[in-house]
Every structure is written in structure tokens, then in C-alpha cells.
Enzyme design. Sequence first.
Site, PDB file in Angstrom:
ATOM      1  CB  SER A 119      -0.859  -0.014   1.266  1.00 44.39           C
ATOM      2  OG  SER A 119      -1.441   1.241   1.475  1.00 44.39           O
TER       3      SER A 119
ATOM      4  CE  LYS B  34      -1.499  -4.427   3.352  1.00 43.81           C
ATOM      5  NZ  LYS B  34      -1.800  -5.745   2.780  1.00 43.81           N
TER       6      LYS B  34
ATOM      7  CE1 TYR C 180      -3.764  -2.454   5.520  1.00 43.50           C
ATOM      8  CE2 TYR C 180      -3.338  -0.100   5.320  1.00 43.50           C
ATOM      9  CZ  TYR C 180      -3.588  -1.314   4.736  1.00 43.50           C
ATOM     10  OH  TYR C 180      -3.661  -1.408   3.377  1.00 43.50           O
TER      11      TYR C 180
HETATM   12  N1  UFG Z   1     -12.583  11.296   3.504  1.00 45.22           N
HETATM   13  C1  UFG Z   1     -13.598  12.167   3.887  1.00 45.22           C
HETATM   14  N2  UFG Z   1     -14.712  11.631   4.461  1.00 45.22           N
HETATM   15  C2  UFG Z   1     -14.881  10.300   4.662  1.00 45.22           C
HETATM   16  C3  UFG Z   1     -13.840   9.417   4.274  1.00 45.22           C
HETATM   17  C4  UFG Z   1     -12.708   9.955   3.703  1.00 45.22           C
HETATM   18  O1  UFG Z   1     -13.481  13.372   3.712  1.00 45.22           O
HETATM   19  O2  UFG Z   1     -15.934   9.884   5.223  1.00 45.22           O
HETATM   20  C5  UFG Z   1     -11.382  11.830   2.845  1.00 45.22           C
HETATM   21  C6  UFG Z   1     -10.095  11.612   3.621  1.00 45.22           C
HETATM   22  O3  UFG Z   1      -9.902  12.607   4.575  1.00 45.22           O
HETATM   23  C7  UFG Z   1      -9.072  11.589   2.491  1.00 45.22           C
HETATM   24  C8  UFG Z   1      -9.837  10.992   1.321  1.00 45.22           C
HETATM   25  O4  UFG Z   1     -11.215  11.173   1.625  1.00 45.22           O
HETATM   26  O5  UFG Z   1      -8.701  12.889   2.155  1.00 45.22           O
HETATM   27  C9  UFG Z   1      -9.571   9.516   1.098  1.00 45.22           C
HETATM   28  O6  UFG Z   1      -9.803   8.799   2.305  1.00 45.22           O
HETATM   29  P1  UFG Z   1      -9.928   7.206   2.339  1.00 45.22           P
HETATM   30  O7  UFG Z   1     -10.244   6.813   3.739  1.00 45.22           O
HETATM   31  O8  UFG Z   1     -10.870   6.757   1.268  1.00 45.22           O
HETATM   32  O9  UFG Z   1      -8.477   6.714   1.883  1.00 45.22           O
HETATM   33  P2  UFG Z   1      -7.040   7.017   2.534  1.00 45.22           P
HETATM   34  O10 UFG Z   1      -6.263   7.764   1.497  1.00 45.22           O
HETATM   35  O11 UFG Z   1      -7.121   7.601   3.872  1.00 45.22           O
HETATM   36  O12 UFG Z   1      -6.485   5.528   2.733  1.00 45.22           O
HETATM   37  C10 UFG Z   1      -6.438   4.621   1.668  1.00 45.22           C
HETATM   38  C11 UFG Z   1      -6.684   3.201   2.189  1.00 45.22           C
HETATM   39  C12 UFG Z   1      -5.545   2.721   3.017  1.00 45.22           C
HETATM   40  C13 UFG Z   1      -4.254   2.930   2.320  1.00 45.22           C
HETATM   41  C14 UFG Z   1      -4.095   4.327   1.819  1.00 45.22           C
HETATM   42  C15 UFG Z   1      -2.877   4.435   0.975  1.00 45.22           C
HETATM   43  O13 UFG Z   1      -7.854   3.166   2.967  1.00 45.22           O
HETATM   44  O14 UFG Z   1      -5.695   1.346   3.245  1.00 45.22           O
HETATM   45  O15 UFG Z   1      -5.214   4.707   1.029  1.00 45.22           O
HETATM   46  O16 UFG Z   1      -2.471   5.720   0.781  1.00 45.22           O
HETATM   47  F1  UFG Z   1      -3.252   2.626   3.149  1.00 45.22           F
END
Ligand code: UFG
Length: 338
Positions: free
Chosen positions: A124, A153, A149
Site C-alpha cells: 500500500s 505492510k 496496519y
Molecule cells: N474522507 C472524507 N470523508 C470520509 C472518508 C474519507 O473526507 O468519510 C477523505 C479523507 O480525509 C481523504 C480521502 O477522503 O482525504 C480519502 O480517504 P480514504 O479513507 O478513502 O483513503 P485514505 O487515502 O485515507 O487511505 C487509503 C486506504 C488505506 C491505504 C491508503 C494508501 O484506505 O488502506 O489509502 O495511501 F493505506
Amino acid sequence: MNILLTGGAGYIATHTCVELMKAGHDVVVVDNYVNSQPEALRRVEEIAGRSVKSYEADCCDASAMNRIFDENRIDAVIHFAGLKAVGESVHIPLRYYRNNLDSTLTLCETMAAHGCKRLVFSSSATVYGVPDEVPLREDMFCKGCTNPYGWTKYMIEKILSGVVEADPEWSVVLLRYFNPIGAHESGRIGENPNGIPNNLMPYITKVAAGQLKQLSVFGNDYDTHDGTGVRDYIHVVDLARGHVSACDYAAQHTGCEIINLGTGVGYSVLDIVNTFERVNHVPVPYVIAPRRPGDVDACYADPGKAERLLGWKAEKNLEDMCRDSWRWQSGNPNGYQA
Ligand code: UFG
């Protein structure tokens, strides 16, 4: 090739099963169904028009894993199995370390005992931690992860590169995924999180479906074009095809390669919401909420190495991702449950 997919009933794995079979490979699946359903594999069979051999077993169970390798001639493994919820990993770190590390060690020992030395691993972009600069390149120094997590990885990457160093006959490809979203265009398989989703796209689709009231946009004061967080969203079918290319590469080379699977393009949370509403003609009510701890301003890939080494690059655009996510959600309001 005959390819074993651990965690084969999960979101990325089911899409990969379809693409592997389309490319002429055979697949065997092992899954303990803690975070997936057998129905997902039934739908893979329906899309592919072929049956999938599957085992219900835990990858930490050495005797079950040995049996799978005894009963099948496995040419390569794609190791998807693992716990993957960032927030949960902070609360139950030992379970994450035990499960994700143990399953990988048991898998590798079983592979070595059966002379199978080709492995593609689901890593990841989280291993980059808080980046100093973007786009992210595979040779950049990883300063440390922000949650258990991510550390699993990171540690597994180190374990696998050590395996290759000790025995150069191994071929290992460590795939660093960015943010997979979307679903198969048939609308029959897609992401099916347990309970309230943590990730952006499944949350948006549930708001659009009226199952959740509104989206909380976590922060609008980031250093990005509209203040909301920027990520490299990649269509899960593109990602799946990246695995097919990685298997082909592993069959022709030895050694250990780290490869980003992303598009190289970053979109903000509001870009996603606006595109989703526009292409699907459905409103996504949202409110601006405080930042989520551990989130970074922007994270996107330099995808050049994947193109150079694997001859792969992402082909689908954000509109495809939004359309296919919604087709899956609207056709399957309860996921794989009838
Ligand atoms: N976000 C919101 N509201 C929500 C959920 C997310 O505004 O309800 C925003 C977050 O703040 C972020 C973006 O949407 O800016 C993406 O968030 P995600 O939770 O969809 O994804 P992340 O980038 O935080 O994490 C993902 C995977 C992880 C992985 C990572 C790698 O969930 O497993 O990408 O960079 F490790």
C-alpha cells in the site's frame, strides 16, 4: 499459469480473479471469509463463465495451506489476505501484527516447501508515511507509517525482500496500491465493507443511496487546490489488470521489485463528490468536518515504473470510477446479501 489468490473473495481479489481468467490463467482461491462472502466468488464465476476452485481456510493454518499446495500445482501466488482497516488497527494492533505477519510467514514457508517462488504482494501507498513531496516514487525513503496496519505492510515488504536476498530464485513483486475505487462494469462485484464504511467512495455511495444521511468531508484547510485532501484514485479493474501484468513479470524475472499502482493524477474529496453527482445525477449531501487524524494533504503516485517494467498503465478515468461505483451500489443495496 495456475495462480493462488489468498484472500481471494475480497474486493480487489475478485476483480483480479476475473482479469486473470480473461487473460487465460487458472485460479485457486483461499479465504477465511472474515471480511468477505462466498457469494462474491459465485459472481466471479458468473462473469467469467468458468468455475473457481476455492478453499475456506486461514492462511495462518500451516496444515490447510500445505494441503492446498499438495492438491494443486501452484505456479504463482498473489497474497491479498490481511486485515486492512486503518482505524481498527490502532485499537487492536496485536491482532493486526499477528494476523498479517503470521499469514505471510506461513504462506512463504509453505511456498518454499513446495518449490513455488513467485509472489505478488498487496502492499500500500501507506508505507510512504507522511510524504515530503509528491508524486511518490518507489525509491523514496519511507520515514515511517502512521498506524499498525501500515506498519504490517511495511514489515512484510522487508520480510519478502529478505527472502529474495537469501534465495535469488524467488521472484517477488511488491505492489503499492494507491486508492482503489469503482467496480466491475457488470455491476455484479464491488466493494462490500462491513458496517459503516471508513473510506470515501463506499461512504459516498451509501449517502447517495439514502442509507447514510450525509458525508463528512474531513478538513477543507489542506494545502490543495480546494482545501480538501487529494488522493490518487484508481479504478479497481485497472488495478486488477496491474496484477495480471505483475504475474507475467514475475514469471520472467527473479528478484524483488517495488511497484506503485496508481494513475499519477490526484483528485480532491470535492472533485470526487462533484463528479459523482454529475455523472450519476444523484445528490451527495455533505458537511465540512474537522480533519481526520493521520490524514495527509496530498498523496499520488509516480506511475512510471509500472509502465516501464510491466507495460501497464491505468486506462479508466474518474467518471468511469464514479459511474461503476454507483452501478454496483444501486444494483446491490445490501452488498452480497440477498
Ligand atoms: N474522507 C472524507 N470523508 C470520509 C472518508 C474519507 O473526507 O468519510 C477523505 C479523507 O480525509 C481523504 C480521502 O477522503 O482525504 C480519502 O480517504 P480514504 O479513507 O478513502 O483513503 P485514505 O487515502 O485515507 O487511505 C487509503 C486506504 C488505506 C491505504 C491508503 C494508501 O484506505 O488502506 O489509502 O495511501 F493505506
